[in-house]
Write a protein that holds these residues in place. Structure first.
Motif, PDB file in Angstrom:
ATOM      1  N   ALA A 289     -33.144  36.016  23.925  1.00  0.00           N
ATOM      2  CA  ALA A 289     -32.912  37.348  23.351  1.00  0.00           C
ATOM      3  C   ALA A 289     -31.482  37.836  23.525  1.00  0.00           C
ATOM      4  CB  ALA A 289     -33.865  38.357  23.986  1.00  0.00           C
ATOM      5  N   ALA A 290     -30.582  36.985  24.043  1.00  0.00           N
ATOM      6  CA  ALA A 290     -29.192  37.411  24.267  1.00  0.00           C
ATOM      7  C   ALA A 290     -28.247  36.347  23.724  1.00  0.00           C
ATOM      8  CB  ALA A 290     -28.929  37.644  25.750  1.00  0.00           C
ATOM      9  N   TRP A 291     -27.083  36.786  23.313  1.00  0.00           N
ATOM     10  CA  TRP A 291     -26.078  35.876  22.767  1.00  0.00           C
ATOM     11  C   TRP A 291     -25.069  35.500  23.845  1.00  0.00           C
ATOM     12  CZ3 TRP A 291     -25.543  39.662  18.133  1.00  0.00           C
ATOM     13  CH2 TRP A 291     -26.548  39.391  17.204  1.00  0.00           C
ATOM     14  N   ARG A 292     -24.820  34.222  24.011  1.00  0.00           N
ATOM     15  CA  ARG A 292     -23.874  33.749  25.013  1.00  0.00           C
ATOM     16  C   ARG A 292     -22.438  33.881  24.498  1.00  0.00           C
ATOM     17  NH1 ARG A 292     -26.107  27.793  25.385  1.00  0.00           N
ATOM     18  NH2 ARG A 292     -26.171  28.279  23.143  1.00  0.00           N
ATOM     19  N   PRO A 293     -21.546  34.507  25.256  1.00  0.00           N
ATOM     20  CA  PRO A 293     -20.139  34.568  24.844  1.00  0.00           C
ATOM     21  C   PRO A 293     -19.552  33.162  24.673  1.00  0.00           C
ATOM     22  CG  PRO A 293     -20.547  36.113  26.629  1.00  0.00           C
ATOM     23  CD  PRO A 293     -21.793  35.278  26.496  1.00  0.00           C
ATOM     24  N   GLY A 294     -18.779  32.990  23.608  1.00  0.00           N
ATOM     25  CA  GLY A 294     -18.123  31.715  23.362  1.00  0.00           C
ATOM     26  C   GLY A 294     -18.976  30.677  22.684  1.00  0.00           C
ATOM     27  N   HIS A 295     -20.261  30.976  22.473  1.00  0.00           N
ATOM     28  CA  HIS A 295     -21.176  30.037  21.827  1.00  0.00           C
ATOM     29  C   HIS A 295     -21.442  30.467  20.375  1.00  0.00           C
ATOM     30  CE1 HIS A 295     -22.497  27.371  25.126  1.00  0.00           C
ATOM     31  NE2 HIS A 295     -22.209  28.405  25.904  1.00  0.00           N
ATOM     32  N   ALA A 296     -22.239  29.647  19.684  1.00  0.00           N
ATOM     33  CA  ALA A 296     -22.549  29.919  18.277  1.00  0.00           C
ATOM     34  C   ALA A 296     -23.842  30.704  18.098  1.00  0.00           C
ATOM     35  CB  ALA A 296     -22.658  28.599  17.514  1.00  0.00           C
TER      36      ALA A 296
ATOM     37  N   VAL B  81     -25.390  38.080  30.988  1.00  0.00           N
ATOM     38  CA  VAL B  81     -26.006  36.761  31.076  1.00  0.00           C
ATOM     39  C   VAL B  81     -25.346  35.976  32.195  1.00  0.00           C
ATOM     40  CG1 VAL B  81     -26.738  36.615  28.660  1.00  0.00           C
ATOM     41  CG2 VAL B  81     -24.465  35.816  29.311  1.00  0.00           C
ATOM     42  N   LEU B  82     -26.155  35.195  32.868  1.00  0.00           N
ATOM     43  CA  LEU B  82     -25.678  34.205  33.824  1.00  0.00           C
ATOM     44  C   LEU B  82     -26.305  32.894  33.379  1.00  0.00           C
ATOM     45  CD1 LEU B  82     -24.093  33.485  36.355  1.00  0.00           C
ATOM     46  CD2 LEU B  82     -26.148  33.977  37.704  1.00  0.00           C
ATOM     47  N   ILE B  83     -25.496  32.032  32.830  1.00  0.00           N
ATOM     48  CA  ILE B  83     -26.004  30.837  32.165  1.00  0.00           C
ATOM     49  C   ILE B  83     -26.384  29.790  33.201  1.00  0.00           C
ATOM     50  CG2 ILE B  83     -25.466  28.985  30.541  1.00  0.00           C
ATOM     51  CD1 ILE B  83     -23.492  30.937  29.216  1.00  0.00           C
ATOM     52  N   GLY B  84     -27.668  29.402  33.193  1.00  0.00           N
ATOM     53  CA  GLY B  84     -28.137  28.339  34.058  1.00  0.00           C
ATOM     54  C   GLY B  84     -28.028  26.999  33.358  1.00  0.00           C
ATOM     55  N   GLY B  85     -28.827  26.066  33.807  1.00  0.00           N
ATOM     56  CA  GLY B  85     -28.817  24.757  33.174  1.00  0.00           C
ATOM     57  C   GLY B  85     -27.720  23.868  33.718  1.00  0.00           C
ATOM     58  N   ARG B  86     -27.517  22.739  33.034  1.00  0.00           N
ATOM     59  CA  ARG B  86     -26.564  21.726  33.480  1.00  0.00           C
ATOM     60  C   ARG B  86     -25.495  21.562  32.424  1.00  0.00           C
ATOM     61  NH1 ARG B  86     -31.177  17.420  33.748  1.00  0.00           N
ATOM     62  NH2 ARG B  86     -31.676  18.635  31.880  1.00  0.00           N
ATOM     63  N   HIS B  87     -24.254  21.828  32.799  1.00  0.00           N
ATOM     64  CA  HIS B  87     -23.177  21.858  31.813  1.00  0.00           C
ATOM     65  C   HIS B  87     -21.941  21.143  32.349  1.00  0.00           C
ATOM     66  CE1 HIS B  87     -25.598  24.810  29.686  1.00  0.00           C
ATOM     67  NE2 HIS B  87     -25.715  25.471  30.814  1.00  0.00           N
TER      68      HIS B  87
END
Length: 365
Positions: free
Chosen positions: A100-107, A317-323
């Motif tokens: 439900a949120a848009w990540r800065p710098g992403h599409a 947003v605090l982006i989780g996952g593996r990057h």
């Protein structure tokens, strides 16, 4: 969804998403008789695959490629070459909070604006994982070029504003076997230290990649709208995270005089310098093609960021996952692949022009 096919005679179509069952592609237009195997494609995919190096993601993917068609007894048949790469290590649950949120710098926002729907699991089609199919297609293009004595090589010039020390062409030839695709051994340790520092800060880095095409004959490329340098820029700018492309001296040429920038011509098709980067008037000059590509920092950072949600309300947003911490070095084989696809296409177009008969009675003017 349009925009999934690249090339005119040598054409690559890719499919798949980051968190779908598989990625893959079809190469159409490759001539028969080109030596090709899964091992050749796998070698390039191993350079791009996740899970390696200090700057890489912890996602582990074997990126095992399977050839589905177009190859018989170790050589291409002239028919479409199909290949597939299974996804085996997704963690889609990491992306639930981002639905439900848009990540800065992403599409995220632009995909919603265009389609009204998006795959929020890793970015779907906009994920860098899509480039695995480009690398496989580019390996086929490189096989075609190799049969004509043309090779493509790349190295990293800079990470996070820290340039590599001076290096020689012999040094650059070994870049593919070094961490970060470094053009010389002296660059590796300072870059490692920089990456460790920035990772501890929860941030990411960009960089600059150099590409070279060796053994290019004169005459490739079309005047006006299909100049060879225009096609190369188009291909390289089509890779996610790429924000700039230079040919030859690039922006530095704007600060030179004509007498400094011109490449004096010598007998035998030789030149005294190569400020033009191997392309004159959009057509290859027979010199090595020289490119530089600017890569932005990875947008997924381990810091809280301000954004808006899909209802236009303030959010964080605090982006989780593996990057990855940096697209480099994994983007280097992708840029090499896209360069090879352009050259393979241009080579076939030139060969077709060379054999076209002129019909009797045709007045070209």
């Amino acid at each position: 969804m349009s925009g999934n096919t690249f090339g005119r005679l040598f054409r690559l179509t890719t499919y798949g998403e980051s968190h779908g069952p598989a990625l893959g592609g079809v190469v159409d237009g490759c001539p028969a008789g080109i030596a090709l195997s899964e091992e050749l494609l796998q070698k390039e995919l191993d350079r791009r695959r996740p899970g390696g190096g200090t700057a890489g993601t912890t996602r582990k993917e074997p990126d095992a490629v399977r050839l589905l068609s177009g190859v018989f007894e170790g050589a291409t048949t002239g028919t479409p070459i199909g290949f597939q790469i299974e996804n085996t290590n997704q963690r889609s649950g990491d992306y639930g909070p981002l639905a439900a949120a848009w990540r800065p710098g992403h599409a995220d926002m632009t995909y919603d604006a265009k389609y009204g729907v998006r795959d929020f699991r890793g970015g779907g089609r906009s994920s860098a994982r899509e480039t695995a199919a480009r690398v496989a297609g580019g390996a086929i293009a490189r096989a075609l070029l190799a049969a004509q004595g043309i090779s493509v090589r790349s190295c990293t010039l800079e990470i996070g504003g820290m340039p590599a020390p001076a290096f020689t062409p012999e040094d650059m030839a070994g870049a593919a076997s070094r961490p970060y695709c470094a053009p010389c051994e002296a660059a590796v340790e300072p870059w490692e230290a920089l990456v460790r520092t920035v990772r501890g800060e929860g941030d990411t880095l960009g960089g600059i990649v150099r590409g070279e095409v060796l053994g290019v004959p004169a005459g490739l490329g079309e005047p006006c709208f299909d100049k060879l340098d225009a096609r190369l820029a188009y291909a390289l700018m089509g890779v996610g995270a790429v924000k700039a492309v230079e040919v030859g001296e690039g922006f530095a040429a704007a600060r030179l005089t004509g007498s400094q920038n011109n490449d004096p011509m010598l007998p035998g098709g030789r030149f005294a310098s190569n400020h033009a980067g191997g392309i004159l008037g959009g057509i290859s000059s027979g010199q090595d093609i020289v490119l530089r590509v600017g890569v932005k920092p990875i947008a997924s950072i381990a810091q809280e960021q301000q954004t808006i949600d899909v209802h236009d309300q303030p959010a964080s947003v605090l982006i989780g996952g593996r990057h990855d911490l940096a697209a480099i070095p994994r983007i280097v084989p992708v840029l090499t692949a896209m360069t090879a696809l352009v050259l393979a296409d241009a080579l076939l177009l030139q060969e077709r022009m060379a054999v076209l008969p002129v019909p009797d009675g045709v007045d070209w003017f």
